[in-house]
Design a protein around this motif. Structure first.
Motif: not given
Length: 514
Positions: A445-446, A468-469, A473-479, A498-500
């Motif tokens: 998420l940007v 990115t996390e 855990q990986p995150v690829a969407s707002l959900a 969170v990983m930034v």
């Protein structure tokens, strides 16, 4: 301003002059060149110098009067007003380490941490209005004005005085502290006389130049000299200064440096001086740098420079000999972190010899040319590797976002951003990844904007960062992110890890979820 040393570099501004601005009287009655200037403005044509024998034969002109008369209506004086706060009372000045330093530090006396309200005694502050002076020039009939950023920095009000004596309020369109350039806008019912940029690369050492501006608050003034040197660098990554012996003083900052064709080839910015006055060593930022910055500030309100994503050093003759290079030219790559160059296959030890079809002379040359290149588009880069040329295609990122200093506004289409934990976030698309200079395969998420009063801002997050996390855990969407936040809350945790990634470099940040 502190007393300058024997070798002191000063901005040629009027910011150090805390005096009331008095418009020059000599300009009120007659305005030489006003008729021709108005005719040029009405035709939406830039002001230009008339043809002369001196210009044709490139000899010393008998007079600069025709040139001054023609271009002066486009040169303006700039007055800024700002509010400064000063304490109503002053305390004793004690050196650090004195027997009473701990006692006075506790109470916040001068030289130590201040008390509430900014006053060293913890008392009220007195607000005063301060005026400062500078120069500028009009570059469009619609009222676009170029000046130095340091001329208008911190100003509450900006007023522009034209050669005719007319004054108009101005607003800031955009500014760039790296080149010290700002673009202002005034509203005028009539088209304004304006000048155009020339090609600063065509200027030769020894060519005649004309500087116009508002030195020391004296009003409109002209000085002449020659180009003393070119391609001077002072302190910035994008410096390309023209050195001139034309008299430049405080208040000249932001004013134009003209060639004999009446084209702006530089913006007067700084002087080298032991006493704060002109000694014949002045510096004007080259028009080929300024014009690109002005275009971006006019279009976006900020700069959008290309970003390659490498660390580089000069190629010395010893390095050239050891690598079997014919000449000590180019830029040697010392490190390739995650970013555009890494994605394209560039390696540490490569020597960049060509960029976008042009020879790379040295690291400074490469930095400027990358900055001028379009963001998000592929460019051809040639490197020397193991004694052979290797052709690469690099899709450049955007330097401001890689540094965390840009607005984060993306040109590419993306899902509408949602506010989460004080940030506006949107899924990272391949197009946005290219603008940021990260791998197109990266998911996350940007960060598009950050609430300046929120916890994310307190922890250093900025537009252009990529999450990115979350919760490891990986995150690829707002959900995905919302689910991780809910899990943390349900587990009774007060924050989530969170990983930034910024410019590809990772770091962990704990953000509150309550």
């Amino acid at each position: 301003m502190n007393k300058p040393s024997s070798r002191h570099l000063l901005t040629a501004s009027g910011l150090a002059l805390l005096m009331a601005f008095s418009p020059a009287v000599a300009q009120q009655a007659a305005t030489p060149g006003a008729d021709s200037a108005q005719a040029a403005a009405n035709d939406n044509q830039p002001l230009a110098a008339p043809e002369s024998k001196a210009r044709r034969e490139n000899v010393m002109p008998e007079s600069f009067a025709d040139l001054v008369e023609q271009v002066s209506p486009a040169v303006v004086n700039i007055t800024t007003t700002s509010t400064v706060s000063t304490p109503l009372a002053r305390g004793p000045q004690l050196p650090e380490g004195s027997p009473f330093s701990d006692l006075f530090r506790e109470f916040g006396f001068p030289g130590f941490p201040q008390g509430p309200g900014g006053n060293p005694f913890g008392g009220p502050m007195e607000e005063q209005r301060s005026n400062a002076l500078g120069s500028g020039f009009v570059v469009s009939p619609e009222g676009l004005i170029v000046t130095n950023n340091h001329v208008i920095e911190g100003a509450d009000e900006i007023e522009v005085e034209f050669f005719s004596g007319k004054t108009l309020p101005a607003k800031v369109i955009g500014k760039d502290d790296k080149t010290d350039i700002a673009v202002l806008k005034v509203e005028s019912k009539d088209p304004l006389p304006f000048v155009k940029f020339g090609d600063s690369d065509k200027g030769r050492v020894g060519d005649w130049v004309l500087a116009l501006g508002n030195p020391l608050g004296q009003g409109f003034s002209a000085s002449t000299g020659i180009i003393s040197a070119r391609n001077r660098a002072l302190s910035g990554s994008y410096d390309d200064f023209i050195q001139t012996d034309a008299a430049i003083n405080r208040g000249n900052s932001g004013g134009p440096l003209f060639n004999m064709d009446g084209e702006v080839i530089g913006v007067n910015t700084a002087i080298l001086s032991p006493n704060g006055g002109s000694i014949g060593i002045g510096f004007s930022m080259a028009s080929n740098v300024v014009s690109k910055v002005v275009e971006q500030l006019e279009e976006y309100g900020e700069t959008r420079r290309g970003w390659l994503g490498v660390k580089i050093q000069p190629v010395t003759q010893d390095i050239a000999d050891s690598l079997g290079l014919a000449d000590a030219k180019g830029a040697m790559v010392t490190d390739v972190p995650t970013g555009p160059a890494a994605d394209a296959g560039m390696k540490s030890g490569d020597v960049i010899t060509s960029f976008a079809g042009g020879e790379v002379k040295d690291p400074r040359d490469l930095v400027r040319r990358v900055a001028d290149a379009p963001v998000g588009k592929a460019v051809d880069v040639t490197v020397q590797r193991d004694g052979k040329p290797v052709e690469l295609k690099v899709t450049l990122g955007r330097r401001e976002l890689a540094e965390g200093s840009g607005s984060g506004k993306m040109d590419s289409a993306s899902e509408a951003a949602s506010d989460v934990m004080g940030m506006a976030l949107a899924p990272l698309t391949p197009e946005i990844a290219a603008e940021l200079g990260v791998s197109r395969e990266m998911q996350g998420l940007v960060v598009q904007s950050v609430d300046p009063t929120g916890a994310a801002a307190d922890r250093g997050l900025a537009p252009g960062d990529v999450i990115t996390e979350a919760g490891q855990q990986p995150v690829a969407s707002l959900a995905d992110l919302e689910a991780r936040v809910k899990e943390a809350r349900d587990a009774g945790r007060k924050s989530i890890l969170v990983m930034v990634r910024r410019a590809g470099e990772p770091r962990f940040v704990a953000l509150p979820v309550e």
